[in-house]
Design a protein around this motif. Structure first.
Motif, PDB file in Angstrom:
ATOM      1  N   TRP A 143      21.905  23.141 -94.801  1.00  0.00           N
ATOM      2  CA  TRP A 143      21.079  24.011 -95.645  1.00  0.00           C
ATOM      3  C   TRP A 143      21.022  25.409 -95.059  1.00  0.00           C
ATOM      4  CZ3 TRP A 143      20.545  23.053-100.418  1.00  0.00           C
ATOM      5  CH2 TRP A 143      20.564  21.721-100.856  1.00  0.00           C
TER       6      TRP A 143
ATOM      7  N   ALA B 215      10.132  22.242 -90.477  1.00  0.00           N
ATOM      8  CA  ALA B 215       9.863  20.901 -89.939  1.00  0.00           C
ATOM      9  C   ALA B 215      10.630  19.863 -90.740  1.00  0.00           C
ATOM     10  CB  ALA B 215       8.367  20.588 -90.010  1.00  0.00           C
ATOM     11  N   ASP B 216      10.849  18.726 -90.106  1.00  0.00           N
ATOM     12  CA  ASP B 216      11.427  17.572 -90.792  1.00  0.00           C
ATOM     13  C   ASP B 216      10.271  16.772 -91.380  1.00  0.00           C
ATOM     14  OD1 ASP B 216      12.549  15.153 -91.554  1.00  0.00           O
ATOM     15  OD2 ASP B 216      13.994  15.176 -89.909  1.00  0.00           O
TER      16      ASP B 216
ATOM     17  N   LEU C 146      13.299  21.927 -93.625  1.00  0.00           N
ATOM     18  CA  LEU C 146      14.123  21.789 -92.417  1.00  0.00           C
ATOM     19  C   LEU C 146      14.818  23.080 -92.040  1.00  0.00           C
ATOM     20  CD1 LEU C 146      16.433  18.680 -93.013  1.00  0.00           C
ATOM     21  CD2 LEU C 146      14.765  18.956 -91.191  1.00  0.00           C
ATOM     22  N   SER C 147      15.057  23.943 -93.016  1.00  0.00           N
ATOM     23  CA  SER C 147      15.961  25.066 -92.824  1.00  0.00           C
ATOM     24  C   SER C 147      15.253  26.326 -92.335  1.00  0.00           C
ATOM     25  CB  SER C 147      16.680  25.372 -94.147  1.00  0.00           C
ATOM     26  OG  SER C 147      17.343  26.605 -94.047  1.00  0.00           O
TER      27      SER C 147
ATOM     28  N   TYR D 256      21.999  28.685 -97.177  1.00  0.00           N
ATOM     29  CA  TYR D 256      21.000  29.729 -97.435  1.00  0.00           C
ATOM     30  C   TYR D 256      21.319  31.047 -96.722  1.00  0.00           C
ATOM     31  CZ  TYR D 256      17.877  26.038 -99.276  1.00  0.00           C
ATOM     32  OH  TYR D 256      17.317  25.014-100.005  1.00  0.00           O
TER      33      TYR D 256
ATOM     34  N   GLY E  95      10.309  20.451 -98.996  1.00  0.00           N
ATOM     35  CA  GLY E  95      11.679  20.964 -99.111  1.00  0.00           C
ATOM     36  C   GLY E  95      11.724  22.192-100.011  1.00  0.00           C
ATOM     37  N   GLU E  96      10.876  23.176 -99.703  1.00  0.00           N
ATOM     38  CA  GLU E  96      10.725  24.340-100.603  1.00  0.00           C
ATOM     39  C   GLU E  96      11.946  25.254-100.616  1.00  0.00           C
ATOM     40  OE1 GLU E  96       8.760  25.428-103.013  1.00  0.00           O
ATOM     41  OE2 GLU E  96       9.760  27.367-103.024  1.00  0.00           O
ATOM     42  N   GLY E  97      12.792  25.197 -99.586  1.00  0.00           N
ATOM     43  CA  GLY E  97      14.008  26.021 -99.591  1.00  0.00           C
ATOM     44  C   GLY E  97      13.692  27.498 -99.512  1.00  0.00           C
TER      45      GLY E  97
ATOM     46  N   ILE F  96      10.634  19.144-105.496  1.00  0.00           N
ATOM     47  CA  ILE F  96      11.642  19.577-106.475  1.00  0.00           C
ATOM     48  C   ILE F  96      13.004  19.524-105.792  1.00  0.00           C
ATOM     49  CG2 ILE F  96      12.398  21.451-108.013  1.00  0.00           C
ATOM     50  CD1 ILE F  96       9.660  20.226-108.805  1.00  0.00           C
ATOM     51  N   TRP F  97      13.780  18.532-106.175  1.00  0.00           N
ATOM     52  CA  TRP F  97      15.132  18.317-105.623  1.00  0.00           C
ATOM     53  C   TRP F  97      15.090  18.101-104.117  1.00  0.00           C
ATOM     54  CZ3 TRP F  97      16.635  17.674-110.249  1.00  0.00           C
ATOM     55  CH2 TRP F  97      16.586  18.655-111.241  1.00  0.00           C
TER      56      TRP F  97
ATOM     57  N   ARG G  88      11.472  29.883-104.375  1.00  0.00           N
ATOM     58  CA  ARG G  88      11.255  30.274-105.788  1.00  0.00           C
ATOM     59  C   ARG G  88      10.028  29.582-106.403  1.00  0.00           C
ATOM     60  NH1 ARG G  88      14.463  26.668-109.582  1.00  0.00           N
ATOM     61  NH2 ARG G  88      14.798  24.794-108.355  1.00  0.00           N
ATOM     62  N   ASN G  89       9.784  28.325-106.041  1.00  0.00           N
ATOM     63  CA  ASN G  89       8.638  27.616-106.631  1.00  0.00           C
ATOM     64  C   ASN G  89       7.327  28.030-105.965  1.00  0.00           C
ATOM     65  OD1 ASN G  89      10.220  26.112-108.493  1.00  0.00           O
ATOM     66  ND2 ASN G  89      10.932  24.847-106.777  1.00  0.00           N
TER      67      ASN G  89
ATOM     68  N   VAL H  54       7.103  23.168 -96.538  1.00  0.00           N
ATOM     69  CA  VAL H  54       7.799  22.587 -95.393  1.00  0.00           C
ATOM     70  C   VAL H  54       9.275  22.511 -95.746  1.00  0.00           C
ATOM     71  CG1 VAL H  54       8.005  20.570 -93.893  1.00  0.00           C
ATOM     72  CG2 VAL H  54       5.785  21.159 -94.862  1.00  0.00           C
TER      73      VAL H  54
ATOM     74  N   HIS I 188      15.795  15.734-101.925  1.00  0.00           N
ATOM     75  CA  HIS I 188      16.421  14.414-101.764  1.00  0.00           C
ATOM     76  C   HIS I 188      16.553  14.082-100.286  1.00  0.00           C
ATOM     77  CE1 HIS I 188      17.922  16.103-105.618  1.00  0.00           C
ATOM     78  NE2 HIS I 188      17.568  14.909-106.051  1.00  0.00           N
ATOM     79  N   MET I 189      16.109  12.887 -99.944  1.00  0.00           N
ATOM     80  CA  MET I 189      16.180  12.431 -98.546  1.00  0.00           C
ATOM     81  C   MET I 189      16.752  11.021 -98.528  1.00  0.00           C
ATOM     82  SD  MET I 189      12.337  13.633 -97.481  1.00  0.00           S
ATOM     83  CE  MET I 189      11.694  13.512 -99.142  1.00  0.00           C
TER      84      MET I 189
HETATM   85  C1  LIG Z   1      18.210  21.058-103.190  1.00  0.00           C
HETATM   86  S1  LIG Z   1      17.243  21.977-102.063  1.00  0.00           S
HETATM   87  C2  LIG Z   1      15.854  22.361-103.100  1.00  0.00           C
HETATM   88  C3  LIG Z   1      15.058  23.546-102.630  1.00  0.00           C
HETATM   89  C4  LIG Z   1      13.843  23.885-103.494  1.00  0.00           C
HETATM   90  N1  LIG Z   1      12.929  22.774-103.627  1.00  0.00           N
HETATM   91  C5  LIG Z   1      14.243  24.401-104.854  1.00  0.00           C
HETATM   92  O1  LIG Z   1      14.037  23.681-105.842  1.00  0.00           O
HETATM   93  O2  LIG Z   1      14.728  25.534-104.926  1.00  0.00           O
HETATM   94  C6  LIG Z   1      16.589  20.705-100.984  1.00  0.00           C
HETATM   95  C7  LIG Z   1      15.748  21.236 -99.835  1.00  0.00           C
HETATM   96  O3  LIG Z   1      15.113  20.137 -99.161  1.00  0.00           O
HETATM   97  C8  LIG Z   1      15.121  20.391 -97.776  1.00  0.00           C
HETATM   98  N2  LIG Z   1      15.016  19.106 -97.062  1.00  0.00           N
HETATM   99  C9  LIG Z   1      15.821  18.027 -97.207  1.00  0.00           C
HETATM  100  N3  LIG Z   1      15.431  17.034 -96.383  1.00  0.00           N
HETATM  101  C10 LIG Z   1      14.341  17.490 -95.710  1.00  0.00           C
HETATM  102  C11 LIG Z   1      13.486  16.939 -94.712  1.00  0.00           C
HETATM  103  N4  LIG Z   1      13.682  15.707 -94.236  1.00  0.00           N
HETATM  104  N5  LIG Z   1      12.475  17.701 -94.239  1.00  0.00           N
HETATM  105  C12 LIG Z   1      12.280  18.967 -94.712  1.00  0.00           C
HETATM  106  N6  LIG Z   1      13.054  19.538 -95.656  1.00  0.00           N
HETATM  107  C13 LIG Z   1      14.074  18.817 -96.155  1.00  0.00           C
HETATM  108  C14 LIG Z   1      16.428  21.123 -97.527  1.00  0.00           C
HETATM  109  O4  LIG Z   1      16.412  21.858 -96.335  1.00  0.00           O
HETATM  110  C15 LIG Z   1      16.546  21.986 -98.775  1.00  0.00           C
HETATM  111  O5  LIG Z   1      15.971  23.253 -98.589  1.00  0.00           O
END
Ligand SMILES: C[S@@+](CC[C@H](N)C(=O)[O-])C[C@H]1O[C@@H](n2cnc3c(N)ncnc32)[C@H](O)[C@@H]1O
Length: 201
Positions: free
Chosen positions: A5, A89-90, A63-64, A9, A41-43, A106-107, A46-47, A61, A109-110
């Motif tokens: 990620w 954070a994870d 990971l990236s 990004y 997983g806000e990335g 939102i998206w 945008r949200n 929160v 996925h883990m």
């Molecule tokens: C497909 S992106 C979606 C980003 C955002 N929610 C959006 O809709 O624009 C998935 C995000 O989830 C985060 N992510 C995935 N697994 C994670 C974890 N175990 N802990 C924290 N973040 C996680 C990734 O780093 C990534 O930014």
């Protein structure tokens, strides 16, 4: 780079665009006005930025490090740095504070082994009357080329989601096909699941 990620990004573009997710916009009116929201997983933000502009206090929160850096810069540009707090954070290890009026996924996925633990924490963390809002890809989207994980263990179906969220009442849950255009990351007809649940006393 810490993870894939960060690699995605690490560009001036916003991978999923700067507009909020459609499903979040459809259901946002359920969240208590001015309430506290946690975004999983806000990335790139945008949200969270959208929610902060609507008057919510948003914790995020991800990971990236790169995603959180972009989010913080954007929040500052908008003068929203007091409304949006982001943590690198994870989610597997992250301790969610109690009392959120909504948690959004939102998206995010883990792997299923991690997701099950995260969803248990979501149920615990929500305030009574708080909502969980999720949109995720289903297995039908694998191989379609329009976005989302290509790993069957990370996608979701309506058969398994409510069990992972025991303690929430499902308000609405639907698997559907929809045309998605979110930056360069998600584009075209896609199979998704949308979930809205509420924590009851
Ligand atoms: C497909 S992106 C979606 C980003 C955002 N929610 C959006 O809709 O624009 C998935 C995000 O989830 C985060 N992510 C995935 N697994 C994670 C974890 N175990 N802990 C924290 N973040 C996680 C990734 O780093 C990534 O930014």
């Amino acid at each position: 780079m810490a993870n894939r990620w960060d690699e995605r990004y690490n560009t001036k573009e916003f991978v999923f665009g700067t507009q909020p997710n459609d499903y979040l916009c459809q259901v946002v009116q359920h969240i208590k006005p001015g309430g506290k929201v946690l975004s999983l997983g806000e990335g790139e933000g945008r949200n969270a930025i959208h929610l902060a502009k609507l008057g919510f206090q948003v914790d995020c929160v991800d990971l990236s490090i790169e995603g959180v850096k972009k989010l913080n810069e954007w929040a500052k540009q908008e003068g929203l740095q007091d409304k949006v707090k982001a943590f690198v954070a994870d989610l597997e290890a992250y301790e969610m504070k109690p009392g959120y009026d909504a948690i959004i996924s939102i998206w995010c996925h883990m792997p299923s082994s991690v997701r099950v633990k995260v969803h248990a924490k979501v149920v615990k963390s929500l305030a009574i009357g708080g909502y969980f809002i999720l949109e995720a890809y289903t297995p039908k989207n694998i191989g379609r080329g329009t976005g989302g994980p290509q790993d069957a263990d990370r996608v979701l179906t309506a058969d398994i989601l409510p069990d992972e969220l025991t303690g929430l009442k499902t308000v609405k849950m639907e698997e559907l096909e929809r045309d998605i255009h979110e930056g360069g990351g998600h584009n075209g007809m896609s199979s998704v699941i949308q979930y809205l649940g509420v924590k009851q006393a």
